[in-house]
Write an enzyme that holds these catalytic residues in place. Structure first.
Site, PDB file in Angstrom:
ATOM      1  N   MET A   1       3.649   0.427  11.025  1.00  0.00           N
ATOM      2  CA  MET A   1       5.015   0.957  11.126  1.00  0.00           C
ATOM      3  C   MET A   1       5.164   2.168  10.206  1.00  0.00           C
ATOM      4  SD  MET A   1       7.529  -2.209  11.859  1.00  0.00           S
ATOM      5  CE  MET A   1       7.710  -2.803  10.191  1.00  0.00           C
TER       6      MET A   1
ATOM      7  N   HIS B   1      -2.778  -0.106   4.274  1.00  0.00           N
ATOM      8  CA  HIS B   1      -3.063   0.466   5.601  1.00  0.00           C
ATOM      9  C   HIS B   1      -4.396   1.214   5.583  1.00  0.00           C
ATOM     10  CE1 HIS B   1       1.539   0.515   5.648  1.00  0.00           C
ATOM     11  NE2 HIS B   1       1.249  -0.216   6.702  1.00  0.00           N
TER      12      HIS B   1
HETATM   13  P1  AMP Z   1       3.077  -2.676   8.601  1.00  0.00           P
HETATM   14  O1  AMP Z   1       3.075  -1.182   8.648  1.00  0.00           O
HETATM   15  O2  AMP Z   1       3.728  -3.238   7.381  1.00  0.00           O
HETATM   16  O3  AMP Z   1       3.581  -3.289   9.885  1.00  0.00           O
HETATM   17  O4  AMP Z   1       1.560  -3.123   8.486  1.00  0.00           O
HETATM   18  C1  AMP Z   1       0.604  -2.677   9.394  1.00  0.00           C
HETATM   19  C2  AMP Z   1      -0.656  -3.453   9.192  1.00  0.00           C
HETATM   20  O5  AMP Z   1      -1.130  -3.240   7.863  1.00  0.00           O
HETATM   21  C3  AMP Z   1      -0.474  -4.966   9.349  1.00  0.00           C
HETATM   22  O6  AMP Z   1      -1.594  -5.506  10.021  1.00  0.00           O
HETATM   23  C4  AMP Z   1      -0.405  -5.448   7.921  1.00  0.00           C
HETATM   24  O7  AMP Z   1      -0.815  -6.780   7.744  1.00  0.00           O
HETATM   25  C5  AMP Z   1      -1.364  -4.492   7.241  1.00  0.00           C
HETATM   26  N1  AMP Z   1      -1.058  -4.422   5.810  1.00  0.00           N
HETATM   27  C6  AMP Z   1       0.113  -4.100   5.232  1.00  0.00           C
HETATM   28  N2  AMP Z   1       0.029  -4.207   3.887  1.00  0.00           N
HETATM   29  C7  AMP Z   1      -1.241  -4.595   3.613  1.00  0.00           C
HETATM   30  C8  AMP Z   1      -1.954  -4.890   2.422  1.00  0.00           C
HETATM   31  N3  AMP Z   1      -1.388  -4.818   1.209  1.00  0.00           N
HETATM   32  N4  AMP Z   1      -3.240  -5.262   2.517  1.00  0.00           N
HETATM   33  C9  AMP Z   1      -3.835  -5.365   3.738  1.00  0.00           C
HETATM   34  N5  AMP Z   1      -3.221  -5.107   4.898  1.00  0.00           N
HETATM   35  C10 AMP Z   1      -1.936  -4.730   4.850  1.00  0.00           C
END
Ligand code: AMP
Length: 302
Positions: free
Chosen positions: A49, A56
């Protein structure tokens, strides 16, 4: 390597408009599909997102290592936000995200508008994907509709992007299992690669929503990870799981800073509540720190 940008016209201006080295500007599903058709070989994708951080980046790096073409999707999906949630204020740092992707060797960023994905509006999406049963608990019970929004958008983007492999972070552990289950049940032709949580030095799991924290709240936030570690230590020392969880819950409540939503243990593969001693387990927590909702988990693998 040129960065092809399939962007959301409604979002920020696109730096690649001014960059002759980024010749592939595409804005729509059909434009992405055309790019995809011209790609020889397999495609890895990183669904996000936006408001990209090192968590990320770890997904992007793992995707890069595969040697496939690599696409990042940036889309703040309104369908997975509840009416009182933070869709409007969710951090959007599009230009910085593009720089991050470009530096990381991403081949294409797909960043469609909301109207491109939900032409009749997200409330008039006639077909949605019901998530599997495991979506009904924990996150699903505190965020009704969240996993329907996730399952729907993931299915739509898989159909648009036709990836061979998609990277998902363990940070959103239940989401990872929901997507895996959905891919299995619907025979979707994509592999799901889990990526471990990336943390700040003090243990706080990196998250785009950490940007909401004041300095003072930020200094209190690592309590969640400290509690998970404490619960892990007690379980490893042989304490019954429910007792260790109760002590963890008490530690969070004692701090008086957090409104605890859940601290639970589940089978890390099936998400079953009844833990067999020999099965790996995951301990998951969600709590609000003065209105800012944080989630974290720890997998006890051995
Ligand atoms: P988001 O943009 O928050 O929807 O996250 C996108 C992807 O990045 C999802 O698969 C999350 O689980 C992963 N993600 C977000 N934060 C972390 C983190 N600290 N460590 C590993 N993966 C992450």
């Amino acid at each position: 390597m040129p960065l092809a940008i399939v962007k959301n016209k409604e979002q920020n201006s696109d730096p690649s408009d001014k960059n002759p080295e980024s010749p592939l500007l595409k804005h729509t599903v059909s434009e992405f599909r055309q790019w995809r058709q011209e790609v020889n070989g397999p495609l890895a994708i990183v669904p996000t997102m936006g408001a990209l951080h090192d968590g990320h980046l770890s997904l992007i790096k793992m995707g890069r290592q595969l040697g496939h073409k690599l696409a990042v999707w940036i889309f703040v999906n309104p369908l997975q936000f509840g009416p009182r949630e933070d869709f409007g204020s969710y951090p959007r740092t599009f230009e910085k995200d593009l720089e991050t992707c470009s530096r990381a060797g991403v081949d294409v960023v797909f960043c469609p508008s909301v109207s491109e994905i939900y032409p009749h509006g997200k409330d008039n999406c006639a077909t949605v994907v019901p998530p599997p049963e495991l979506a009904g608990i924990l996150e699903g019970s505190f965020r009704p509709g969240f996993f329907t929004g996730v399952a729907t958008v993931v299915t739509k983007f898989f159909n648009i992007m036709r990836p061979d492999i998609a990277m998902f972070g363990e940070k959103d552990y239940q989401q990872l299992l929901v997507v895996r289950q959905m891919v299995f049940d619907l025979n979707l032709p994509v592999s799901i690669q889990a990526v471990p949580i990336v943390r700040a030095q003090d243990g706080l799991a990196l998250s785009s929503r950490n940007a909401y924290l004041t300095l003072e709240q930020r200094s209190a936030a690592p309590l969640l990870f400290q509690t998970l570690k404490m619960v892990e230590t007690k379980i490893r020392a042989g304490q019954p799981v429910e007792q260790a969880l109760n002590e963890g819950r008490a530690a969070i409540e004692k701090s008086k800073r957090f409104e605890l939503q859940y601290l639970e243990a589940r089978d890390s593969l099936t998400f079953a509540p009844h833990l067999e001693a020999e099965n790996p387990l995951v301990v998951l927590v969600a709590a609000k720190l003065q209105g800012v909702r944080l989630i974290d988990n720890i997998v006890l693998r051995d």
